[in-house]
Enzyme design. Structure first.
Site, PDB file in Angstrom:
ATOM      1  CE  LYS A 288      -4.557   0.035   1.848  1.00 21.76           C
ATOM      2  NZ  LYS A 288      -5.533  -0.127   2.911  1.00 21.76           N
ATOM      3  CD  GLU A 375     -19.372  -4.568   7.819  1.00 23.44           C
ATOM      4  OE1 GLU A 375     -19.427  -5.642   7.179  1.00 23.44           O
ATOM      5  OE2 GLU A 375     -18.527  -3.679   7.571  1.00 23.44           O
ATOM      6  NE  ARG A 403     -22.421  -6.297   2.786  1.00 19.20           N
ATOM      7  CZ  ARG A 403     -21.164  -6.310   2.351  1.00 19.20           C
ATOM      8  NH1 ARG A 403     -20.205  -6.712   3.151  1.00 19.20           N
ATOM      9  NH2 ARG A 403     -20.883  -5.944   1.138  1.00 19.20           N
TER      10      ARG A 403
HETATM   11  C1  LIG Z   1     -18.942  -3.770   4.167  1.00 17.17           C
HETATM   12  C2  LIG Z   1     -17.838  -2.791   4.308  1.00 17.17           C
HETATM   13  N1  LIG Z   1     -17.288  -2.568   5.528  1.00 17.17           N
HETATM   14  C3  LIG Z   1     -16.299  -1.670   5.670  1.00 17.17           C
HETATM   15  C4  LIG Z   1     -15.817  -0.977   4.602  1.00 17.17           C
HETATM   16  C5  LIG Z   1     -14.752   0.088   4.779  1.00 17.17           C
HETATM   17  N2  LIG Z   1     -13.561  -0.227   4.021  1.00 17.17           N
HETATM   18  C6  LIG Z   1     -13.257   0.345   2.851  1.00 17.17           C
HETATM   19  S1  LIG Z   1     -11.863  -0.210   2.176  1.00 17.17           S
HETATM   20  C7  LIG Z   1     -11.573  -1.209   3.491  1.00 17.17           C
HETATM   21  C8  LIG Z   1     -10.357  -2.049   3.526  1.00 17.17           C
HETATM   22  C9  LIG Z   1     -10.327  -2.994   2.406  1.00 17.17           C
HETATM   23  O1  LIG Z   1      -9.167  -3.759   2.524  1.00 17.17           O
HETATM   24  P1  LIG Z   1      -8.704  -4.647   1.309  1.00 17.17           P
HETATM   25  O2  LIG Z   1      -9.859  -5.356   0.728  1.00 17.17           O
HETATM   26  O3  LIG Z   1      -7.576  -5.458   1.770  1.00 17.17           O
HETATM   27  O4  LIG Z   1      -8.229  -3.584   0.229  1.00 17.17           O
HETATM   28  P2  LIG Z   1      -6.953  -2.606   0.285  1.00 17.17           P
HETATM   29  O5  LIG Z   1      -7.453  -1.269   0.678  1.00 17.17           O
HETATM   30  O6  LIG Z   1      -5.983  -3.174   1.248  1.00 17.17           O
HETATM   31  O7  LIG Z   1      -6.456  -2.589  -1.088  1.00 17.17           O
HETATM   32  C10 LIG Z   1     -12.595  -1.108   4.440  1.00 17.17           C
HETATM   33  C11 LIG Z   1     -12.646  -1.830   5.698  1.00 17.17           C
HETATM   34  C12 LIG Z   1     -16.416  -1.242   3.355  1.00 17.17           C
HETATM   35  N3  LIG Z   1     -16.044  -0.590   2.249  1.00 17.17           N
HETATM   36  N4  LIG Z   1     -17.405  -2.141   3.245  1.00 17.17           N
END
Ligand SMILES: Cc1ncc(C[n+]2csc(CCOP(=O)(O)OP(=O)(O)O)c2C)c(N)n1
Length: 646
Positions: A288, A375, A403
């Site tokens: 990242k 969630e 969710r």
């Molecule tokens: C259902 C839901 N819960 C929480 C989020 C908040 N959220 C946005 S991006 C993220 C992290 C995603 O991590 P990853 O899939 O590993 O992608 P990265 O950002 O590391 O590329 C979260 C928790 C979301 N988008 N959707």
């Protein structure tokens, strides 16, 4: 985007132009894309870390596949900036996340290269499988690729999809973008499992060797065969990465270096051409914030970055100083309360920083659970903790709480367990757009029996409500917006909290504004503006949407000519609907009822202030609409009086 600053990128209007570049030019292109992303996010805000991490992966996907005939599905979609820049949106990229500009998430309205409008985690495997099955059913061509992060693959929906994909054995390509980070560090047993696989030698070499070794083992007689099976199995367990995915019916490839364009393009090209009927999981390792030291060093702060300035390589997030938000008031109150009551525990679904629980976790590490992007599990877990005698607080964004709708109903309401849902980002949220609007919780929660719905008008009331909620015998949801706390708006001391009791803030003969939560502040501004125009209206802070203070609101309906409900949420089924239901039942009703809230439309991104203005929920907008209604009511009254007189 000029030729001078972006010599290669300036000529890329779509994937076809990308394919005209030589492999050797792609690294330079990646650098230009990174530069553009950094420049625009510094000005507009945005998901910096995740996007910088997938620049090479996105270039490779567009280089190796034939989009949009082949389909690409992004999970969450917050990492789609390179994809947008490469698919004809380079020049509009300057408008990212602004009102009327490009969305920060994939949007099929913007481009045929975007398959779904997304923003919530864990959906891509299901929707991609659907696309693939539809292609098969209709006899159309093309590969389907889903890109999912190591955080999102832990979501329940993604697991449900893995289960189904493995069962069907369809040739979906799942690219697992593993950067070890969700917003914060990815949590969970799966994350640990992936970290073991990260340690495996890169690419597929070892696996191939092991395969040929295993295939070369002689098989002699039944007992020997069984013994060999055991050896094979243990060997594969120890040295073959991705065993879990293989057991689920996938072919696992990787891990590959997600910043090595040559390896990525070769691998993706081979996988595209692989004559397989099995689903494939390609494990890609990325970092990242790649290429921008501050984001690489602190990917969490730059996950959803505010505007920032760079100078001498330093970064100064340009945050307004001293703007204390509702989230801060929540965290401070919770930490105070937890100091007094050992039973209080806190749960987040992958949002420790956003919900403010990171501070709680520092003070009470043993009383804090980050369950990942889960969630449903967060709410189910809270039900068990509460049944077992603890006092769980689940802090969750309003939009993501959707969710867990069934868990709220089935595991909280029907069990009558004392769980507090702290619904942050409830109301209009701004830059993230339609997927993140927290507009629906009043409506869907209001239908469930036994839940209390409450919302504070400011920080002091949030603290008081949280303390009160933690003393209740059943589930309570507290909603509060993504907004700075109102300062110097409410002069009077807080009326003590009592279940289903509103707070009367001002009285006036012309009408009453009955506002809920974050809307009270704007209603108070409107009240003052109306007073300047000669309208004397009262103001009630509803405090509870369920149970509604029927006595106070009923009295308003009976006594003044106009009652106006105001809420930071959709009108459909919301707080105004609750008052309308009461009005419908009331016999001695005198008032005309006007309900102000967000209409039943998809609201694109903009700042919270812009959106409040657009839907007429800022002080001036409320005042304007109330003044119109009051004028209408007055002239109608005059007409009735004239008629009666003669
Ligand atoms: C259902 C839901 N819960 C929480 C989020 C908040 N959220 C946005 S991006 C993220 C992290 C995603 O991590 P990853 O899939 O590993 O992608 P990265 O950002 O590391 O590329 C979260 C928790 C979301 N988008 N959707």
């Amino acid at each position: 985007v000029t030729d001078e600053d972006y010599p290669l990128l300036a000529d890329i209007d779509g994937p076809a132009d990308l394919k005209l570049l030589t492999r050797g030019q792609l690294a330079q292109l990646a650098g230009e894309v990174r530069q553009l992303i950094q420049e625009v996010v510094a000005r507009n805000s945005g998901h910096l870390s995740s996007n910088l991490g997938v620049v090479a992966l996105t270039i490779a996907l567009h280089y190796a596949f034939d989009l949009p005939t082949d389909k690409l599905v992004w999970d969450v979609g917050h990492q789609c900036y390179t994809h947008k820049i490469l698919t004809g949106r380079r020049d509009r990229f300057q408008t990212l996340r602004q009102r009327g500009g490009l969305s920060g998430f994939p949007s099929p309205k913007e481009s045929p290269y975007d398959t779904f409008l997304v923003g919530h985690g864990g959906t891509s495997l299901s929707t991609a499988l659907g696309l693939l099955l539809a292609q098969e059913a209709r006899g159309t061509q093309g590969r389907v690729v889903a890109v999912i992060g190591d955080g999102s693959i832990g979501a329940g929906m993604a697991f449900e999809a893995l289960n189904h994909i493995g069962h069907l054995g369809k040739p979906l390509l799942v690219v697992l973008n593993d950067n070890r980070m969700s917003i914060s560090r990815t949590v969970g047993a799966l994350a640990k499992y992936l970290s073991v696989m990260r340690a495996a030698p890169l690419y597929n070499e070892l696996k191939r060797e092991v395969r040929s070794l295993l295939d070369a083992l002689p098989v002699v007689g039944q007992p020997m065969e069984t013994a060999l099976e055991f050896v094979k199995d243990s060997l594969r367990h120890v040295v073959v990465p991705g065993r879990m995915f293989e057991d689920l019916g996938f072919r696992y490839f990787g891990p590959v270096d997600g910043h090595d364009l040559d390896v990525l393009i070769d691998t993706l090209d081979q996988l595209r051409r692989l004559p397989t009927e099995k689903p494939i999981l390609l494990h890609v390792l990325t970092e990242k914030g790649r290429g921008f030291t501050p984001a690489a060093q602190d990917p969490t702060t730059f996950h959803s970055s505010p505007p920032f300035e760079t100078g001498d390589g330093d970064v100064f997030p340009r945050l307004k100083k001293g703007a204390r938000a509702y989230t801060h008031a929540f965290t401070d109150a919770l930490v105070d309360l937890a100091g007094e009551d050992q039973r209080i525990v806190a749960i987040t679904a992958a949002m420790p920083t956003g919900t403010g629980l990171a501070r709680f976790a520092e003070v009470f590490p043993d009383r804090f659970y980050d369950v990942g992007i889960c969630e449903q599990h967060a709410v189910g877990l809270a039900a068990g903790l509460a049944k077992g005698g603890l006092r769980p607080v689940v802090a969750i964004y309003s939009t993501f709480s959707q969710r867990a709708a069934d868990q709220v109903f089935h595991d909280l309401c029907l069990q009558e367990v004392p769980v507090v849902l702290a619904l942050d980002r409830a109301g209009l949220v701004g830059g993230d757009g339609p997927t993140h609007q927290g507009l629906y919780d009043i409506g869907w929660l209001r239908h469930f029996p036994g839940i209390t719905l409450t919302a504070p008008k400011d920080g002091a009331e949030l603290a008081a409500l949280l303390g009160w909620a933690l003393s209740q015998p059943g589930p309570v949801a507290i909603r509060y917006p993504k907004a700075p706390l109102p300062k110097g708006v409410f002069a009077t001391p807080l009326v003590p909290i009592e279940q289903g009791r509103a707070e009367v803030l001002a009285q006036g003969p012309d009408g009453v504004l009955v506002a809920y939560g974050g809307a009270v502040e704007h209603a108070e501004r409107a009240r003052r503006l109306l007073a300047e125009e000669g309208f004397e209206v009262g103001l009630v802070n509803a405090r509870f949407a369920k149970p509604l203070d029927e006595e106070t609101v009923g009295k308003c309906l009976a006594e003044v000519p106009l009652v106006v409900t105001i809420e930071d949420g959709v009108l459909v089924g919301g707080f105004g609907s609750a008052v309308a239901e009461l009005a419908e039942r009331s016999s001695g009703r005198k008032a005309e009822l006007l309900c102000l809230g967000v209409p039943d439309i998809v609201l694109e991104q903009g700042s919270r202030q812009e959106l409040l203005q657009e839907v007429g929920l800022d002080g001036a907008g409320i005042a304007r609409r109330v003044a119109e209604a009051l004028t209408r009511v007055r002239s109608r009254k005059r007409a009735t009086r004239r008629k009666a007189a003669g």
